[in-house]
Structure formats: structure tokens, C-alpha cells
Scaffold this active site. Sequence first.
Site, mmCIF file in Angstrom:
data_model
loop_
_atom_site.group_PDB
_atom_site.id
_atom_site.type_symbol
_atom_site.label_atom_id
_atom_site.label_comp_id
_atom_site.label_asym_id
_atom_site.label_seq_id
_atom_site.Cartn_x
_atom_site.Cartn_y
_atom_site.Cartn_z
ATOM 1 N N CYS A 96 -3.410 1.622 6.573
ATOM 2 C CA CYS A 96 -3.683 0.875 7.812
ATOM 3 C C CYS A 96 -4.392 1.722 8.854
ATOM 4 O O CYS A 96 -5.159 1.214 9.653
ATOM 5 C CB CYS A 96 -2.388 0.324 8.373
ATOM 6 S SG CYS A 96 -1.207 1.607 8.799
ATOM 7 N N SER A 127 -0.813 -7.835 6.757
ATOM 8 C CA SER A 127 -2.084 -8.263 7.348
ATOM 9 C C SER A 127 -1.883 -9.094 8.613
ATOM 10 O O SER A 127 -0.803 -9.669 8.830
ATOM 11 C CB SER A 127 -2.858 -9.086 6.318
ATOM 12 O OG SER A 127 -2.119 -10.254 6.018
ATOM 13 N N SER A 169 6.363 -6.596 -1.542
ATOM 14 C CA SER A 169 5.143 -7.307 -1.912
ATOM 15 C C SER A 169 5.237 -7.721 -3.380
ATOM 16 O O SER A 169 5.823 -7.001 -4.196
ATOM 17 C CB SER A 169 3.940 -6.382 -1.714
ATOM 18 O OG SER A 169 2.832 -6.896 -2.406
ATOM 19 N N LYS A 213 12.131 -7.764 1.315
ATOM 20 C CA LYS A 213 11.214 -8.631 0.547
ATOM 21 C C LYS A 213 9.980 -7.776 0.262
ATOM 22 O O LYS A 213 9.108 -7.609 1.102
ATOM 23 C CB LYS A 213 10.870 -9.843 1.393
ATOM 24 C CG LYS A 213 10.280 -11.072 0.727
ATOM 25 C CD LYS A 213 9.280 -10.898 -0.372
ATOM 26 C CE LYS A 213 7.891 -11.381 -0.028
ATOM 27 N NZ LYS A 213 6.886 -10.875 -0.981
ATOM 28 N N ASN A 223 0.807 -1.234 0.000
ATOM 29 C CA ASN A 223 0.000 0.000 0.000
ATOM 30 C C ASN A 223 0.839 1.283 0.000
ATOM 31 O O ASN A 223 0.444 2.270 -0.602
ATOM 32 C CB ASN A 223 -1.051 -0.014 1.115
ATOM 33 C CG ASN A 223 -0.456 -0.036 2.488
ATOM 34 O OD1 ASN A 223 0.679 -0.466 2.676
ATOM 35 N ND2 ASN A 223 -1.200 0.422 3.460
ATOM 36 N N ARG A 243 10.934 3.252 6.044
ATOM 37 C CA ARG A 243 10.628 3.185 7.477
ATOM 38 C C ARG A 243 11.363 2.024 8.161
ATOM 39 O O ARG A 243 11.696 2.090 9.335
ATOM 40 C CB ARG A 243 9.119 2.981 7.602
ATOM 41 C CG ARG A 243 8.583 3.063 8.963
ATOM 42 C CD ARG A 243 7.099 2.770 8.930
ATOM 43 N NE ARG A 243 6.352 3.782 9.601
ATOM 44 C CZ ARG A 243 5.028 3.846 9.605
ATOM 45 N NH1 ARG A 243 4.324 2.974 8.935
ATOM 46 N NH2 ARG A 243 4.407 4.774 10.271
ATOM 47 N N GLU A 290 3.722 -4.797 12.284
ATOM 48 C CA GLU A 290 2.755 -3.687 12.116
ATOM 49 C C GLU A 290 1.624 -4.247 11.277
ATOM 50 O O GLU A 290 1.792 -4.444 10.077
ATOM 51 C CB GLU A 290 3.390 -2.510 11.364
ATOM 52 C CG GLU A 290 4.741 -2.057 11.848
ATOM 53 C CD GLU A 290 4.762 -1.828 13.312
ATOM 54 O OE1 GLU A 290 3.822 -1.199 13.823
ATOM 55 O OE2 GLU A 290 5.694 -2.301 13.976
ATOM 56 N N GLU A 294 0.753 9.508 10.730
ATOM 57 C CA GLU A 294 1.724 9.468 11.810
ATOM 58 C C GLU A 294 2.958 10.316 11.505
ATOM 59 O O GLU A 294 3.331 10.483 10.353
ATOM 60 C CB GLU A 294 2.099 8.020 12.150
ATOM 61 C CG GLU A 294 2.650 7.197 11.015
ATOM 62 C CD GLU A 294 1.578 6.475 10.197
ATOM 63 O OE1 GLU A 294 0.425 6.929 10.136
ATOM 64 O OE2 GLU A 294 1.936 5.469 9.584
HETATM 65 P P1 NAP Z 1 0.062 -9.175 3.289
HETATM 66 O O1 NAP Z 1 -0.747 -9.918 2.308
HETATM 67 O O2 NAP Z 1 0.095 -9.644 4.685
HETATM 68 O O3 NAP Z 1 1.537 -9.106 2.679
HETATM 69 C C1 NAP Z 1 2.563 -8.348 3.255
HETATM 70 C C2 NAP Z 1 3.914 -8.917 2.878
HETATM 71 O O4 NAP Z 1 4.055 -10.220 3.469
HETATM 72 C C3 NAP Z 1 4.095 -9.116 1.376
HETATM 73 O O5 NAP Z 1 5.422 -8.814 1.033
HETATM 74 C C4 NAP Z 1 3.811 -10.598 1.217
HETATM 75 O O6 NAP Z 1 4.377 -11.163 0.080
HETATM 76 C C5 NAP Z 1 4.474 -11.136 2.469
HETATM 77 N N1 NAP Z 1 4.078 -12.505 2.843
HETATM 78 C C6 NAP Z 1 2.961 -13.182 2.489
HETATM 79 N N2 NAP Z 1 2.977 -14.419 3.053
HETATM 80 C C7 NAP Z 1 4.116 -14.520 3.768
HETATM 81 C C8 NAP Z 1 4.699 -15.542 4.570
HETATM 82 N N3 NAP Z 1 4.120 -16.710 4.758
HETATM 83 N N4 NAP Z 1 5.892 -15.303 5.167
HETATM 84 C C9 NAP Z 1 6.513 -14.113 5.005
HETATM 85 N N5 NAP Z 1 6.015 -13.102 4.243
HETATM 86 C C10 NAP Z 1 4.831 -13.302 3.635
HETATM 87 O O7 NAP Z 1 -0.387 -7.647 3.369
HETATM 88 P P2 NAP Z 1 -0.694 -6.658 2.175
HETATM 89 O O8 NAP Z 1 -1.968 -7.105 1.528
HETATM 90 O O9 NAP Z 1 0.526 -6.487 1.345
HETATM 91 O O10 NAP Z 1 -0.943 -5.267 2.942
HETATM 92 C C11 NAP Z 1 -2.177 -4.882 3.450
HETATM 93 C C12 NAP Z 1 -2.222 -5.106 4.947
HETATM 94 O O11 NAP Z 1 -1.139 -4.437 5.553
HETATM 95 C C13 NAP Z 1 -3.462 -4.531 5.587
HETATM 96 O O12 NAP Z 1 -3.966 -5.419 6.538
HETATM 97 C C14 NAP Z 1 -2.946 -3.263 6.274
HETATM 98 O O13 NAP Z 1 -3.710 -2.829 7.364
HETATM 99 C C15 NAP Z 1 -1.588 -3.697 6.669
HETATM 100 N N6 NAP Z 1 -0.730 -2.526 6.902
HETATM 101 C C16 NAP Z 1 -0.370 -2.221 8.185
HETATM 102 C C17 NAP Z 1 0.418 -1.097 8.442
HETATM 103 C C18 NAP Z 1 0.855 -0.752 9.847
HETATM 104 O O14 NAP Z 1 1.767 0.047 9.970
HETATM 105 N N7 NAP Z 1 0.260 -1.304 10.882
HETATM 106 C C19 NAP Z 1 0.826 -0.285 7.377
HETATM 107 C C20 NAP Z 1 0.450 -0.626 6.089
HETATM 108 C C21 NAP Z 1 -0.328 -1.757 5.863
HETATM 109 P P3 NAP Z 1 3.488 -11.394 -1.251
HETATM 110 O O15 NAP Z 1 3.064 -10.051 -1.701
HETATM 111 O O16 NAP Z 1 4.433 -12.043 -2.161
HETATM 112 O O17 NAP Z 1 2.334 -12.265 -0.847
#
Ligand code: NAP
Length: 479
Positions: free
Chosen positions: A282, A227, A175, A173, A150, A158, A248, A442
Site C-alpha cells: 500500500c 481497497s 482474503s 476474515k 498482500n 497488526r 486502511e 512503517e
Molecule cells: P480488497 O479486494 O478490498 O479485499 C480486502 C478484504 O476485504 C478481503 O478479505 C476481501 O475478501 C474483503 N471483502 C471484499 N468485499 C467485501 C465486502 N463487501 N464486505 C466485507 N469484506 C469484503 O483488497 P485486496 O485486493 O485484498 O488488497 C489490496 C488493497 O489493499 C490495495 O488497494 C492496497 O493498497 C490495500 N492495502 C492497504 C493497506 C494500508 O495499510 N492502507 C495495506 C495493505 C493493502 P475476498 O478476498 O473474499 O474478496
Amino acid sequence: MRKYKIFIDGEFVESSSGEYFEVVNPATDEVISLVPQCTEEDVARAVESCRRAQKEWKRIPASKRAEYLKKIATKLVENAEKLGAIVTEEQGKPLPQAINEVKRAAERIEYHAEWARRIEGEIVPSDNENENIFIYKEPLGVVACIIPWNSPVSILARKIAPALITGNGVIIKPSSETPNSALEFVRIIQEVGLPNGIVNVVCGRGSEIGKAICTNPGVNMVTFTGSVETGVRIMEQCAQNITKISLELGGKAPAIVMEDADIDLAAKCIVGSKVTNAGQVCNCVERVYVHEKVADEFLARVLELMKKVTVGDGLADPTVTMGPLINHKAVEFVDELVKKAIKQGAELVLGGKKPEHLKRGCFYEPTVLVNCKQNMDVMRKEIFGPVLPIMTFTTSEEALELANDSEYGLTASLYTNDLNVAFKVANSIETGELYINRQQGEAINGYHAGWKKSGIGGDDGRHGMEEFLQTRVVYLKYR
Ligand code: NAP
């Protein structure tokens, strides 16, 4: 179409699989690049080179490491338009927002460079005679930075800026939706002459290489943004070697609008938060609780602002203020939440569908739902789209209870001019961040960290930087 290479030990190289995956522009559905699918072998090579490089990097005075960071920040600003366009192309946010993200990333890096002379240990008075107790603050070693799509450049900065200034090496690594910007980012920072191996990028589906990264014994910390579901998997994977984690995760940010609030301000901030990056932030507002006496006035203002949003391809059209969602799966997910809420009794007052004038791409109209109830999925699950579900309340106690009734605890916002209410909420809200009378967003010198399922540890500021340090102690007895 561009074909990328991964970045290991200071060089752009092919992956050992020889396979590639496609990256798609979510505004046009066109394939824009091919990116190598890494294997466990590539991850091991990156970790090994990083371990070797980090042994030297940690010996360099922090003030010298800061010089590299300052040069990286300068290069990013110089390349903001170019890198911004790459972000818009693969992620979808309008170009000015993407350029701003790159400039913000530069600020983050510069901010961390300023910490160089303040990473200090302590001398603690001992209970024993002739004894000194030294507390050391040292780098952990190799930090794996797993990045979501995102805000791909901002979140990358960061993670890597605090890691590098504290003397760690990094494996990035990105996305699989947005690897192009990470690879262009390292191309830019390569120009500042960082030692080989100190920054590496491996690409590929997280489900396939995530485990190889998290369970590699040479990785000392995994810092992750993404996520909750993936956060759980990362915790499980890191448990194998008791590898340190910082997570996070997602959020379900409530916004509370009190009876005495500045309604114009509340509507402007809430809509601004909801349409920025098409609600894929997020900490953006995910559910609104408005006092019943001001609900009509608030809704009228919200609708007025939401109707002004221009949806479209933010690279092709400079008038666009909101781009697409990241992919078609996300559009389906958001649409299902909206449809289910309507079935459960919510009233759709705006949007609720794909824009008719856009035939391609992953677009969804700015959407407003009223008469929502706390038990609806749209009030409980993270939407991550431009949908604003609104519910009314009668007392501030009720609003606080509703806001805290969530498995998430990332951020919240409150609109009031009553100091008593402001303090009551500030002291009892169960979120890592609370914004009073201002839009979410933030500060680089604040602290961004979730409660409950929204995370462990945090980013930004002194507290975020200290996540990247190992604290250890030496007792020295003398005669
Ligand atoms: P995601 O599907 O969880 O993916 C995040 C990262 O994790 C990607 O690089 C993904 O790779 C990788 N990943 C997936 N499976 C994994 C595994 N088994 N082991 C290690 N890494 C793995 O999240 P997203 O869809 O990219 O982002 C949206 C989410 O992020 C939302 O829930 C949002 O709220 C959250 N977010 C939180 C913050 C915060 O600061 N709290 C900030 C921004 C976003 P692939 O892309 O190759 O699957």
C-alpha cells in the site's frame, strides 16, 4: 491437496454450506487448497462464541493477556519458515521476504504485549466541589478483522494484537486469495491455550459474507485493510448498526527527488520499494517526480537496479528477488495501465510485458515509464504492480503541488539534503506518512493512517492501539 476447516470457538469445524473454494499458487497456477465457504450462519456462530469468551477475557488482567501474546510471538518465530512457505505458496513473495513477514508479525505481537501495563484511564479535575470524574478505557467487545492478501500474516497480527491486549475478542476474515496462512496461524496460536472463542476465523468471498460480518449487531468494530472500493462498501454496511470502523485503504504514494538529493540513495530506495512484493504494497512508490536537472542520472541508476531483479517462483528458486502478482486479473490490470500510458505519450524504457522465460504464473516484468504526465491513469490510479512511472519538475513548489494532487493520501517520500525543502514538504504534504531520505516502511511503534480516500483511523503504536478502546466517563459526587 490440502482441505482446510474454519476455526470457531476453539475448534476446527466444517462450514454450514459444505462448500469450498479453491486457493491457487500465483507462481504456478496450481490449486493448492480447498477452503470452506462460510455462510451467515457460520458468522453468527463465530460472533456468538466470541461474545461469550470476551466477557471473561476482558476480566483477565492485561498483564496476563500479555503472557498469551508473548507465547504466540515465540511460537510464530519457531514456525517462521513453515508459515513463510505457506505465504509464498499462496501469495507469491519470495521465501526470505515471507519468513521476514512472519518474524515481523511476531515482533508486532510482542510489541503490543508490552502495552499491557500502560492501558490507563484518567482522573479529570471537576468544576464541581466533591466530585471525581473518571475516564475509563475499555475494550469494545467483538472486533472483526478483515484482511487483504498482500501481507496476510503481518496485517493479521497488526489487527489482532492490539485487539487482544486491550481485552477484545476477534473474528478474522482473511482474503479469499490467502486464507491458508490465517488458518495455519490459528493452528499455531491454538497451542498456547487461548480461551476458546476469543480468536475465530471465518472464510469465504467478501462479497458473500462481508455483509453478514459488518451488519451483525454483535460486532462492535470492523477493522479493515484493503481497497477503497471495499472500504466504501464496509462503511455502508457498518452504517446499519453504527458499528465503529477503522479503514486502511489504498494509496498512490509520490516520491519526490530534488536536485540536491543523494541520487544513489533515492534510486535504491525507490526501486527497493517498487519491487518488494512485486509492488503490491500500500505504501510503495506509485509515481516519481524527479527534478529535471538530475532526471537522466536518476533514470540511469534506476534502470541499472531494476535490471538486476530476478523474477520467478520464490518457493522453487532461492535466487528470485521478485515473485508474481496475486492473480491473472491483476496482471491484465497492470498491463492495461502500461499500454494506455504509452498510447497517451509515455515512453517505455524497461519491461512492459510478461517475462518470456516464465510460461505459467502471474508474472510481470519490472517496468519503467518516462515522460509521464499528471493526467495519465498510471499517475492517478493505484497500480499495485512493479511499474514505475516517472515525470520531471522544475521547482519544489511544483513538486509539492503534483504530489498533493491525488484522491489518495497514504504515504509519500522525499529525497533532499536541504532542510528548508524538507520542512516545507513535511509541513504541507497531504499524506498520513512522509519518509525523508529513506525507503517506505512503517514502524510498529509509529502510526500508519491514510488521509483523503486512503482511510479513516489507523494502525500501529499507541494511537493505533487506542482505536480498539471505548472511552467512557463516570461522575462521582460525594458528601
Ligand atoms: P480488497 O479486494 O478490498 O479485499 C480486502 C478484504 O476485504 C478481503 O478479505 C476481501 O475478501 C474483503 N471483502 C471484499 N468485499 C467485501 C465486502 N463487501 N464486505 C466485507 N469484506 C469484503 O483488497 P485486496 O485486493 O485484498 O488488497 C489490496 C488493497 O489493499 C490495495 O488497494 C492496497 O493498497 C490495500 N492495502 C492497504 C493497506 C494500508 O495499510 N492502507 C495495506 C495493505 C493493502 P475476498 O478476498 O473474499 O474478496
